[in-house]
Design a protein around this motif. Structure first.
Motif, short mmCIF file in Angstrom:
data_model
loop_
_atom_site.label_atom_id
_atom_site.label_comp_id
_atom_site.label_asym_id
_atom_site.label_seq_id
_atom_site.Cartn_x
_atom_site.Cartn_y
_atom_site.Cartn_z
N GLU A 162 1.06 -1.13 -0.27
CA GLU A 162 0.31 0.29 0.02
C GLU A 162 0.79 1.41 0.10
O GLU A 162 0.48 1.82 -0.55
N ARG A 163 2.01 1.79 0.59
CA ARG A 163 2.88 2.58 0.71
C ARG A 163 3.85 2.42 -0.28
O ARG A 163 3.48 4.02 -1.60
N MET A 164 3.84 0.87 -1.28
CA MET A 164 4.51 1.35 -2.19
C MET A 164 3.41 1.93 -3.61
O MET A 164 3.69 2.15 -4.56
N HIS A 165 2.24 1.76 -3.90
CA HIS A 165 0.68 2.41 -3.98
C HIS A 165 1.10 3.68 -4.33
O HIS A 165 1.00 4.43 -5.18
N HIS A 166 0.62 4.09 -3.00
CA HIS A 166 0.65 5.65 -2.77
C HIS A 166 2.08 6.39 -3.19
O HIS A 166 1.92 7.82 -3.99
#
Length: 226
Positions: A162-166
């Motif tokens: 999710e952090r990679m997505h942001h």
């Protein structure tokens, strides 16, 4: 000092817990492919682990045999890696349902050729009475990717993804997961020796530049600021 592929290719193995973009070139792997659960609870996955370690050790110790590999230098066996995708389309995380297709992999030094690998498979099968026919020599080129170090249990990978997505959204990129461009994990810790909360796993996913229309839709819908 033996060649350590992690150190020789530091940019692809020494990631931090901050997402970063890399372009991964063509790499040779020893692989075993399977379908279904990819954990040691799956007997075939467990067999795949044993096969890759056995063939890898044969190649590593080949200098003690009659088979001499051109350009061989002593090296450290690299960590196991895993590529996978689910038959359910549109997933960009490590959760959810759907048939799981996995590829367990071990990186090979550049001096190991397909002929060397085929010898190692046959030699291991004969010497260890182990069927290594599932092992394959493949070359994969991941290209443009985002990667990030995940520290913690495998069950918590989604929070790092999710952090990679942001990070991608804020920089004009998007995940580009397909059957050919797959989610990739590199296991930097030995789960048999390290507590789950201290496991270090490098997560890598293929990406692409976002189209102008996609960026416009996010702004209109109140998404990320650009």
């Amino acid at each position: 000092m033996p060649l350590d592929l992690k150190k020789a290719h530091r940019e692809f193995y020494m990631a931090t817990n901050q997402p970063m973009i890399v372009t991964v070139p063509a790499v040779h792997y020893a692989v075993v492919r399977g379908v279904g659960e990819s954990s040691l609870k799956n007997s075939f996955f467990k067999q795949a682990v044993m096969i890759l370690y056995a063939v890898g050790r044969t190649l590593k110790m080949s200098y003690r045999t009659a088979h001499q590999i051109d350009g061989f230098v002593p090296y450290v066996l690299p960590p196991l890696e895993r590529f996978w995708y689910k038959s359910q389309e549109g997933r960009s995380d490590a959760a959810g349902t759907g048939m799981l297709y996995w590829t367990l992999a071990s990186r090979l030094p550049d001096f190991v050729t397909r002929a060397d690998f085929d010898w190692a498979v046959q030699h291991t099968t004969e010497q260890r009475d182990m069927d290594c026919a599932y092992a394959r020599f493949v070359t994969m080129e991941e290209g443009l990717c985002v990667q990030c170090l995940h520290i913690g249990s495998y069950a918590e990978r989604a929070r790092t993804i999710e952090r990679m997505h942001h990070f991608l959204g804020a920089n004009g990129y998007a995940f580009d997961l397909t059957e050919q461009r797959q989610h990739h994990e590199i296991y930097l810790s030995d789960a048999r020796k390290i507590p789950p909360d201290r496991l270090r796993t490098l997560l890598r996913q293929p990406i692409r530049m976002r189209q102008k229309e996609e960026l416009y839709e996010e702004v209109v819908c109140g998404g990320i600021r650009i």
